[in-house]
Design an enzyme around this catalytic site. Structure first.
Site, short mmCIF file in Angstrom:
data_model
loop_
_atom_site.label_atom_id
_atom_site.label_comp_id
_atom_site.label_asym_id
_atom_site.label_seq_id
_atom_site.Cartn_x
_atom_site.Cartn_y
_atom_site.Cartn_z
CG ASP A 69 73.17 59.40 75.21
OD1 ASP A 69 72.96 59.05 76.52
OD2 ASP A 69 73.06 60.37 74.98
CE LYS B 29 68.30 62.44 79.68
NZ LYS B 29 68.77 63.16 78.56
CG MET C 184 64.90 64.80 69.10
SD MET C 184 65.51 65.38 70.83
CE MET C 184 66.58 66.76 70.08
N1 SAH Z 1 73.48 64.54 68.76
C1 SAH Z 1 72.41 63.86 67.63
C2 SAH Z 1 71.19 64.28 67.94
C3 SAH Z 1 70.40 63.88 69.14
S1 SAH Z 1 68.82 64.43 69.13
C4 SAH Z 1 73.08 64.29 66.36
O1 SAH Z 1 73.99 65.25 66.53
O2 SAH Z 1 72.80 63.83 65.44
C5 SAH Z 1 68.24 62.80 68.51
C6 SAH Z 1 67.40 63.02 67.38
O3 SAH Z 1 68.62 63.20 66.26
C7 SAH Z 1 66.51 62.16 66.98
O4 SAH Z 1 65.20 62.19 67.25
C8 SAH Z 1 66.48 62.22 65.53
O5 SAH Z 1 65.87 63.32 64.97
C9 SAH Z 1 67.90 62.32 65.19
N2 SAH Z 1 68.71 61.25 64.75
C10 SAH Z 1 69.87 60.67 65.62
N3 SAH Z 1 70.50 59.89 64.78
C11 SAH Z 1 69.45 59.45 63.89
C12 SAH Z 1 69.45 58.52 62.79
N4 SAH Z 1 70.51 57.60 62.76
N5 SAH Z 1 68.55 58.60 62.05
C13 SAH Z 1 67.41 59.60 61.89
N6 SAH Z 1 67.63 60.46 62.89
C14 SAH Z 1 68.48 60.47 63.73
#
Ligand code: SAH
Length: 283
Positions: free
Chosen positions: A50, A71, A186
């Site tokens: 992803d 996405k 998000m």
């Molecule tokens: N499965 C992921 C979340 C996916 S949804 C998890 O457990 O972290 C995607 C959202 O995750 C982004 O829009 C943001 O809000 C957050 N996110 C993921 N990686 C990030 C990062 N390195 N820094 C800040 N926000 C992050």
């Protein structure tokens, strides 16, 4: 089996042909990958990854075909079915498939949907959790997701629902009332509505909020603000996704726990940001 990993090979499961390993890559810093994930990167024939999986991590995929399935930004999820079916096809061709997702695959990552489709098609699956951005990303910013003086619960919220809108199904009043600390994934697109909903539901405009962008990566940035000022500060600092938003007093702990700033030689801003007394003063 993998002898280049730091434990005897009996600890490393073999990735068999026709299997899909659904795996979290953590929030970005390659050091936050699990050993199981590293093992999978060494064995996979195909890595389907992803947008939030960092390039450095993909470099560890030894000779595997890399397929991008990203996405971003809560766009309609019609393609999700295609991704899941693509995984089924790859597995049915006898490939060792590593499905690599940012953070944890089961935290706002549609991992459950993908695993379900795979299992419905008779594809064997292994799940490898990862460090979620809402926990590990905040830790890199010096914000403890729970802190005894602040919260006994934490709520993880997504700012998008399946249609890309603010989740109408969320009861912001209940969240505002029931959760001392709210961690929003998000949430950038609808930040104005989210902060307004929380204030309308009784949270103080002065309450601390942090935006952590590109958490755990070299270009991580953190903006501390309040519910009232959040929208203005997003504009002022040009804060862009991906960002984790944390609402609650635990954000104040950053004044003492910003370990990256300490490592850079700066003094703590405040040894006792919650005013609970500072043991260091009485020693
Ligand atoms: N499965 C992921 C979340 C996916 S949804 C998890 O457990 O972290 C995607 C959202 O995750 C982004 O829009 C943001 O809000 C957050 N996110 C993921 N990686 C990030 C990062 N390195 N820094 C800040 N926000 C992050």
């Amino acid at each position: 089996m993998n002898d280049s990993l730091p434990l005897p090979s009996k600890h490393w499961p073999e990735m068999k042909p026709g299997w899909v390993w659904l795996c979290g890559a953590g929030p970005g810093d390659p050091g936050l990958l699990t050993l199981h994930a590293l093992n999978a990167l060494h064995q996979a024939d195909v890595v389907v990854y992803d947008a939030l999986v960092s390039a450095e991590i993909l470099e560890w995929a030894q000779g595997a075909e890399l397929i991008y399935a990203g996405k971003r930004g809560g766009k309609p999820s019609a393609k999700q079915v295609d991704i899941s079916l693509h995984l089924v096809q790859l597995a049915q061709k006898g490939k060792r498939v590593l499905r690599l997702k940012g953070g944890d695959p089961f935290v706002f990552g549609r991992g459950g949907e993908e695993a379900q489709t795979l299992i419905q098609h008779g594809v064997p699956v292994r799940i490898i959790p990862g460090i979620s951005a809402g926990i590990g990303g905040l830790a890199y910013a010096g914000i403890p997701v729970t802190h005894r003086d602040v919260n006994q619960s934490v709520t993880f919220v997504t700012g998008h629902d399946q249609s890309g809108l603010t989740p109408g199904s969320l009861d912001w009043e209940a969240i505002a009332r029931g959760s001392q600390v709210i961690v929003i994934y998000m949430g950038m697109k609808h930040i104005a509505q989210i902060t307004k909903s929380l204030m309308d539901a009784g949270r103080s405009g002065d309450e601390a909020v942090a935006f952590v962008t590109s958490a755990t990566l070299e270009h991580q940035s953190v903006v501390e603000t309040t519910l009232q000022r959040a929208v203005k500060d997003v504009k002022k600092h040009g804060i862009k996704p991906p960002a984790i938003i944390c609402v609650g007093q635990s954000v104040l702990m950053r004044q003492v726990l910003d370990w990256q700033s300490l490592a850079a030689g700066n003094p703590p801003r405040n040894l006792d940001p919650l005013g609970k007394g500072c043991p260091a003063e009485s020693v």
